[in-house]
Design a protein around this motif. Structure first.
Motif, PDB file in Angstrom:
ATOM      1  N   LEU A  63       0.850  -1.145   0.158  1.00 35.04           N
ATOM      2  CA  LEU A  63       0.134   0.057  -0.151  1.00 35.04           C
ATOM      3  C   LEU A  63       0.756   1.276  -0.043  1.00 35.04           C
ATOM      4  O   LEU A  63       1.962   1.484   0.928  1.00 35.04           O
ATOM      5  N   ALA A  64       0.585   2.235  -0.862  1.00 43.10           N
ATOM      6  CA  ALA A  64       1.087   3.604  -0.703  1.00 43.10           C
ATOM      7  C   ALA A  64       0.323   4.449  -0.071  1.00 43.10           C
ATOM      8  O   ALA A  64      -0.759   4.404   0.280  1.00 43.10           O
ATOM      9  N   ILE A  65       1.108   5.208   1.021  1.00 43.84           N
ATOM     10  CA  ILE A  65       0.687   6.036   2.173  1.00 43.84           C
ATOM     11  C   ILE A  65       1.217   7.302   1.571  1.00 43.84           C
ATOM     12  O   ILE A  65       2.390   7.466   1.536  1.00 43.84           O
ATOM     13  N   GLU A  66      -0.067   8.263   1.471  1.00 44.64           N
ATOM     14  CA  GLU A  66       0.624   9.801   1.216  1.00 44.64           C
ATOM     15  C   GLU A  66       0.192  10.544   2.272  1.00 44.64           C
ATOM     16  O   GLU A  66      -1.268  10.506   2.562  1.00 44.64           O
ATOM     17  N   ILE A  67       0.689  11.584   2.751  1.00 42.89           N
ATOM     18  CA  ILE A  67       0.153  12.645   3.605  1.00 42.89           C
ATOM     19  C   ILE A  67       0.490  14.072   2.764  1.00 42.89           C
ATOM     20  O   ILE A  67       1.536  14.360   2.557  1.00 42.89           O
ATOM     21  N   ASP A  68      -0.717  14.708   2.424  1.00 44.46           N
ATOM     22  CA  ASP A  68      -0.506  15.831   1.891  1.00 44.46           C
ATOM     23  C   ASP A  68      -1.016  17.209   2.851  1.00 44.46           C
ATOM     24  O   ASP A  68      -1.864  16.990   3.760  1.00 44.46           O
ATOM     25  N   GLY A  69      -0.463  18.454   2.762  1.00 42.37           N
ATOM     26  CA  GLY A  69      -0.958  19.465   3.378  1.00 42.37           C
ATOM     27  C   GLY A  69      -0.785  19.545   4.928  1.00 42.37           C
ATOM     28  O   GLY A  69      -1.236  20.611   5.292  1.00 42.37           O
ATOM     29  N   ILE A  70       0.178  18.696   5.314  1.00 38.58           N
ATOM     30  CA  ILE A  70       0.653  18.879   6.728  1.00 38.58           C
ATOM     31  C   ILE A  70       1.245  20.079   7.077  1.00 38.58           C
ATOM     32  O   ILE A  70       1.004  20.658   8.126  1.00 38.58           O
TER      33      ILE A  70
ATOM     34  N   ALA B 151      -1.456  18.137  14.696  1.00 38.55           N
ATOM     35  CA  ALA B 151      -0.942  17.924  16.159  1.00 38.55           C
ATOM     36  C   ALA B 151      -0.022  19.161  16.216  1.00 38.55           C
ATOM     37  O   ALA B 151       0.559  19.848  15.222  1.00 38.55           O
ATOM     38  N   GLU B 152       0.378  19.153  17.463  1.00 44.46           N
ATOM     39  CA  GLU B 152       1.403  20.276  17.959  1.00 44.46           C
ATOM     40  C   GLU B 152       2.844  19.975  17.813  1.00 44.46           C
ATOM     41  O   GLU B 152       3.212  18.684  17.407  1.00 44.46           O
ATOM     42  N   ASN B 153       3.485  20.998  17.604  1.00 47.95           N
ATOM     43  CA  ASN B 153       4.971  20.727  17.311  1.00 47.95           C
ATOM     44  C   ASN B 153       5.166  20.075  16.041  1.00 47.95           C
ATOM     45  O   ASN B 153       4.737  20.146  15.058  1.00 47.95           O
ATOM     46  N   LYS B 154       6.013  18.887  16.162  1.00 44.15           N
ATOM     47  CA  LYS B 154       6.323  17.868  15.042  1.00 44.15           C
ATOM     48  C   LYS B 154       5.651  16.833  15.052  1.00 44.15           C
ATOM     49  O   LYS B 154       6.037  16.065  14.112  1.00 44.15           O
TER      50      LYS B 154
ATOM     51  N   GLY C  45       3.909   9.551  14.442  1.00 40.09           N
ATOM     52  CA  GLY C  45       5.120   9.875  13.925  1.00 40.09           C
ATOM     53  C   GLY C  45       5.418  11.264  14.192  1.00 40.09           C
ATOM     54  O   GLY C  45       4.835  12.147  14.724  1.00 40.09           O
ATOM     55  N   SER C  46       6.647  11.713  13.447  1.00 39.29           N
ATOM     56  CA  SER C  46       7.312  13.192  13.676  1.00 39.29           C
ATOM     57  C   SER C  46       7.928  13.278  12.255  1.00 39.29           C
ATOM     58  O   SER C  46       8.483  12.455  11.911  1.00 39.29           O
TER      59      SER C  46
ATOM     60  N   ASN D  38      12.880  18.354   8.266  1.00 43.17           N
ATOM     61  CA  ASN D  38      11.419  18.565   7.489  1.00 43.17           C
ATOM     62  C   ASN D  38      11.273  17.733   6.230  1.00 43.17           C
ATOM     63  O   ASN D  38      10.377  18.322   5.454  1.00 43.17           O
ATOM     64  N   ASN D  39      12.268  17.004   5.876  1.00 45.46           N
ATOM     65  CA  ASN D  39      11.982  16.281   4.432  1.00 45.46           C
ATOM     66  C   ASN D  39      11.457  14.828   4.620  1.00 45.46           C
ATOM     67  O   ASN D  39      11.605  13.832   3.682  1.00 45.46           O
ATOM     68  N   GLN D  40      11.192  14.354   6.046  1.00 45.90           N
ATOM     69  CA  GLN D  40      10.836  12.864   6.054  1.00 45.90           C
ATOM     70  C   GLN D  40       9.787  13.075   7.312  1.00 45.90           C
ATOM     71  O   GLN D  40      10.293  13.757   8.176  1.00 45.90           O
ATOM     72  N   ILE D  41       8.841  12.110   7.255  1.00 40.93           N
ATOM     73  CA  ILE D  41       8.147  11.698   8.264  1.00 40.93           C
ATOM     74  C   ILE D  41       8.362  10.368   8.727  1.00 40.93           C
ATOM     75  O   ILE D  41       8.292   9.504   7.829  1.00 40.93           O
TER      76      ILE D  41
END
Length: 554
Positions: A42-49, A72-75, A89-90, A95-98
């Motif tokens: 499965l591909a998982i993608e997070i946009d607009g974070i 969420a707060e902080n990172k 996660g964080s 800031n180039n990876q979660i």
């Protein structure tokens, strides 16, 4: 009026056919075909974070789910997709990876989502551990059917997936339901004439559909040939071993990896396994749990191993504190000598104590702590997974972040390990008793870390003192066949090779999962296997003594 009666009669007959199926007529082996071999990759993608309007998408060849969640707060990044599906996660420093974990069923799948554009991160989640199924055959065994009662157990033609733990069998009208407690997958089967239309769900979101028909031939599962394109290292010649594996004389051997002075001198995979598939290490991960206890101590999160376990247990378990149990300390748990009636079953073929009870109870810790004492702590060692489970409860109570993130930050990420899965306990925390999935190469890294006295690429990840204490032989395991010496969740074993005694410190898991650390030869050996039911769980010891050590010494 006559037409109305006819219609009512037809409707009644149809309703009887739909609602009156007896599961006895469906008690049979069934089979079908998964249309796409990548269905469960499965591909998982997070946009607009970063912009504040985060959206998660999970897809295979089509979109499975798309859902917005709150930032969420902080990172930190947290969201729940469903009752049994969540992510935590964080961000990396750049800031180039979660970096985080998908929680599905009892498993924590570690995933890394890489930045692919300004505010979009993408990664891969292999819910069945393999990136592509070598066989698209799917089987379903419907058993003990009577009326609305039944059990149903799915099997994939690709046996590199370790299988499901199905439960919650229900029938409503013409539909059956059940779920896999391990992966969190849900199953829904529509009972039709001579077939079952089975849908597989991720929480409430459909992944795929399979039409099943009654099997007319025996099932064919596994037996894959070694991938010829799989890169192997064979500075060390082990031709005889390979021939015996190929002819099934050393059955179900999945991988063999040998490191000498930190360099790979032999690596090979069998039966379709590859270097990218996380293997079910079972109790090998007890030794990983030991490392986490050591790291917590190195960080000053607790004073010493002589502290009572009651210093760490939540208030509701303090009622079990008495004169004898108050002496159960961290050291006794690390050395399997708590004295609790917590004897393991399966690794060495010993009898069950409370080990057979606590994992079937709603509160594992309560069941363990209410068990009777067999011995005074730190006097007699009996192998049992209840002991490291209590260590997990203790360490979870003193870390400031989720325990899985503590493990990743302080051990796995420092070793460059990212493709792994953690099994959880009954409340969703990492289970220190075993069940982690690691690739053989990453198992080798962990063994090499201990061979190097806790140092990795110039950094002291685990203190040298902890490694030294871990490798000591405190007492013998009384409930094992060989009465092995035992350290801090590490086994001891001596091998006789060419009239020479070679001492090995080992992480072991049922079915034949081993990490051998051999300090005198500066060697680490990893062997993974699938001998869960044939009594050959100690086969890796035979391989090491008869093939690997003679080759290394020559």
């Amino acid at each position: 009026m006559r037409l109305q009666y006819i219609f009512i009669f037809i409707l009644a007959c149809f309703s009887f056919g739909v609602f009156a199926q007896d599961m006895e007529q469906y008690t049979s082996p069934w089979e079908g075909k998964i249309t796409n071999s990548n269905t469960f990759s499965l591909a998982i993608e997070i946009d607009g974070i970063l912009s504040g309007n985060p959206m998660v998408t999970i897809a295979n060849d089509s979109v499975i789910l798309k859902k917005q969640f709150e930032k969420a707060e902080n990172k930190s990044i947290r969201f729940n997709v469903g009752e049994n599906l969540s992510f935590e996660g964080s961000f990396s420093k750049e800031n180039n990876q979660i970096n985080g974990f998908i929680k599905s069923g009892i498993l924590l799948y570690h995933v890394k989502l890489n930045k692919i554009k300004a505010d979009s991160f993408r990664g891969v989640w292999n819910i069945l551990m393999v990136d592509e199924l070598k066989s698209q055959r799917f089987y379903l065994s419907v058993e003990n059917g009577s009326g609305n009662e039944f059990q149903a157990y799915p099997f994939f033609g690709d046996n590199r997936f370790t299988g499901t733990w199905c439960r919650n069998f229900q029938k409503k009208n013409d539909t059956i339901y059940f779920s896999d407690g391990k992966t969190g997958l849900n199953f829904k089967g529509k009972l039709l004439n001579e077939k079952i239309k089975l849908s597989i769900y991720l929480d409430e979101y459909i992944i795929t559909e399979i039409v099943l028909y009654k099997s007319v031939t025996d099932w064919f599962i596994g037996d894959f040939k070694t991938n010829k394109n799989q890169k192997t290292y064979q500075i060390l010649r082990l031709d005889t071993m390979e021939k015996l594996i190929a002819t099934d004389s050393l059955p179900n051997t999945h991988s063999v990896l040998v490191l000498k002075q930190g360099k790979t001198i032999y690596e090979n995979y069998f039966g379709g396994y590859t270097n990218s598939i996380p293997h079910d290490t079972r109790s090998v991960s007890k030794s990983v749990s030991s490392a986490m206890v050591g790291i917590a101590k190195d960080k000053g999160l607790f004073a010493n191993v002589n502290q009572s376990v009651f210093d760490f247990l939540p208030r509701e378990y303090q009622v079990y504190r008495d004169t004898l149990k108050s002496n159960i300390d961290i050291k006794s748990l690390l050395t399997m000598s708590s004295g609790l009636d917590a004897i393991d079953f399966g690794v060495e073929g010993v009898s069950k104590g409370s080990e057979g009870n606590y994992q079937n109870s709603p509160d594992w810790t309560k069941t363990i702590m209410s068990a009777p004492m067999l011995y005074k702590p730190n006097t007699v060692a009996n192998y049992g997974s209840a002991n490291p489970h209590l260590l997990g409860i203790a360490i979870d109570s003193i870390v400031s972040e989720p325990l899985a993130m503590f493990m990743d930050t302080n051990l796995f990420s420092k070793l460059g390990i990212s493709n792994y899965i953690i099994q959880t306990d009954n409340v969703g925390n990492p289970y220190f008793g075993g069940g982690m999935y690691l690739t053989p190469r990453d198992m080798g890294k962990f063994g090499q870390l201990y061979l190097q006295q806790g140092r990795w690429e110039g950094e002291q990840i685990v203190s040298e003192d902890w490694v030294e204490d871990s490798f000591k032989n405190y007492r013998n395991l009384e409930n094992t066949i060989d009465k092995n010496g035992y350290g801090y969740l590490w086994w001891h074993k001596d091998y006789l090779v060419n009239d020479r005694i070679v001492k090995s410190i080992e992480a072991r898991g049922t079915g034949g999962q081993y990490i051998f650390v051999i300090p005198a030869l500066e060697v680490v050996v990893v062997i993974t296997s699938g001998n869960y039911r044939n009594g050959k769980f100690q086969q890796p010891e035979f391989i090491v003594e008869n093939f690997i050590l003679p080759s290394v010494l020559n």
